[in-house]
Enzyme design. Structure first.
Site, short mmCIF file in Angstrom:
data_model
loop_
_atom_site.label_atom_id
_atom_site.label_comp_id
_atom_site.label_asym_id
_atom_site.label_seq_id
_atom_site.Cartn_x
_atom_site.Cartn_y
_atom_site.Cartn_z
N ALA A 46 0.79 -1.24 0.05
CA ALA A 46 0.00 -0.05 0.07
C ALA A 46 0.88 1.38 0.05
CB ALA A 46 -0.92 0.08 1.12
N ASP A 237 -3.61 -2.83 4.28
CA ASP A 237 -3.92 -2.04 2.82
C ASP A 237 -4.84 -0.97 2.99
OD1 ASP A 237 -2.36 -3.07 0.11
OD2 ASP A 237 -2.59 -4.67 1.79
#
Length: 350
Positions: A46, A237
């Site tokens: 991420a 994420d």
């Protein structure tokens, strides 16, 4: 080198699909190449995706042939939309693009001089990259405080330097704790279907000289039940306002097994991963990837022809299974709602 960085007139990144067999660097000379790299998971994780997207917007500005502000804004809007569509779950992607959009919106209105806007976009993208490095160091420092002496740690997927600009989130915690002499051993889930644990986390730990053992995903319960693991640390994420955590598929199983065996389960992530606009993990979009990632391994078919395969890339771990969330602004314990708001606002990233 860093996982992703600006290299004079291009975005340079490590091709993570080629590790650990070979170390290959990609030079992306336009934003479409960066978008493809994100979509194909050549750059992944991420925070790294967010930085790559920001640099891609700056690259789009540099490469634009626009002669005036209106034309440049149109080009940037197209580039931002293409980048937004690459992967749906990692909120850092959208967070970084929104930061770049705010630079565009705050720019002057001079149609004849667009160079300052291009410079401002590059400065913002590089600031996002620098902040990510700082965040990971601070996550590591905060996370090391929850690691006991002689810890045996389980981690899932890859939340290391390769998932960020440098150092890592979950692996940042492990690196910092190891530097303090606290880590006895790390257990690394292989992490199906793309084996980020086996290919990337194992490679990083080996490079860092941290002792570890690679295990298959379905061995975690065995080692937890035998008392071989003291805590689990994973990345994330997207984290919802209530503390539900979206992470690589299989994380939920690890969290449930930890709960059953009385082992603390921690998620480590920068505050840019916290999405306060979502009340719970039920609202987090889950990326579905190609079934070929399940039916094939390293390009070779491992399943019968013509079968159906599912391939959700992420799952959501309900907050009741999460012991604490480790951020650059501190460790948040349940109940998560107020604590997450506090760390996001505590000198948090724009």
């Amino acid at each position: 080198m860093k996982t992703v960085e600006w290299a004079g007139d291009r975005v340079r990144l490590i091709d993570q699909t080629r590790l650990p067999w070979e170390f290959v660097v990609l030079d992306c000379t336009d934003h479409r190449q960066v978008a493809s790299a994100i979509r194909e998971m050549r750059v992944r994780g991420a925070p790294a995706i967010g930085v790559a997207a920001a640099l891609a917007v700056a690259l789009a500005a540099r490469r634009s042939a626009a002669a005036n502000r209106a034309a440049l804004l149109a080009d940037l809007a197209d580039a931002a939309e293409e980048l937004r569509l690459t992967r749906p779950t990692a909120v850092n992607l959208f967070w970084a693009i929104e930061r770049m959009k705010r630079v565009i919106q705050s720019a002057g209105q001079d149609d004849d001089n667009i160079d300052p806007l291009k410079a401002a976009l590059l400065a913002e993208a590089e600031a996002i990259a620098t902040e990510d490095e700082d965040c990971c160091q601070r996550i590591g420092a905060h996370g090391a405080s929850v690691v006991p002496q002689g810890a045996r740690i389980l981690t899932h997927c890859n939340a290391g330097a390769l998932a960020t600009v440098d150092y890592g989130t979950a692996l940042g915690v492990i690196r910092a704790a190891h530097a303090q002499g606290k880590v006895a051993h790390v257990y690394v889930d292989e992490t199906r279907p793309l084996l980020q644990g086996a290919r990337l986390t194992a490679w990083e730990l080996d490079q860092a000289g941290i002792p570890f053992t690679l295990i298959t995903d379905n061995m975690a319960g065995h080692f937890l039940h035998r008392g071989a693991i003291d805590l689990a640390v994973v990345g994330s994420d997207r984290i919802a306002a209530n503390g539900d955590v979206a992470n690589k598929i299989g994380t939920y199983s690890v969290a449930v097994l930890c709960k059953e065996n009385g082992v603390p389960f921690y998620a480590a992530a920068p505050t840019s991963t916290v999405d306060l606009s979502l009340a719970s993990g039920e609202d987090i979009p889950i990326e579905e990837r190609s079934p070929a990632e399940v039916t094939h391994l390293a390009g070779k078919r491992i399943a019968p022809e013509g079968i159906r395969a599912a391939n959700p890339a992420f799952d959501v771990t309900p907050h009741r299974y999460v012991t604490a969330i480790i951020t650059e602004n501190g460790v948040v314990h349940p109940p998560f709602g107020e604590g997450l708001q506090r760390v996001v606002g505590a000198g948090g990233r724009r």
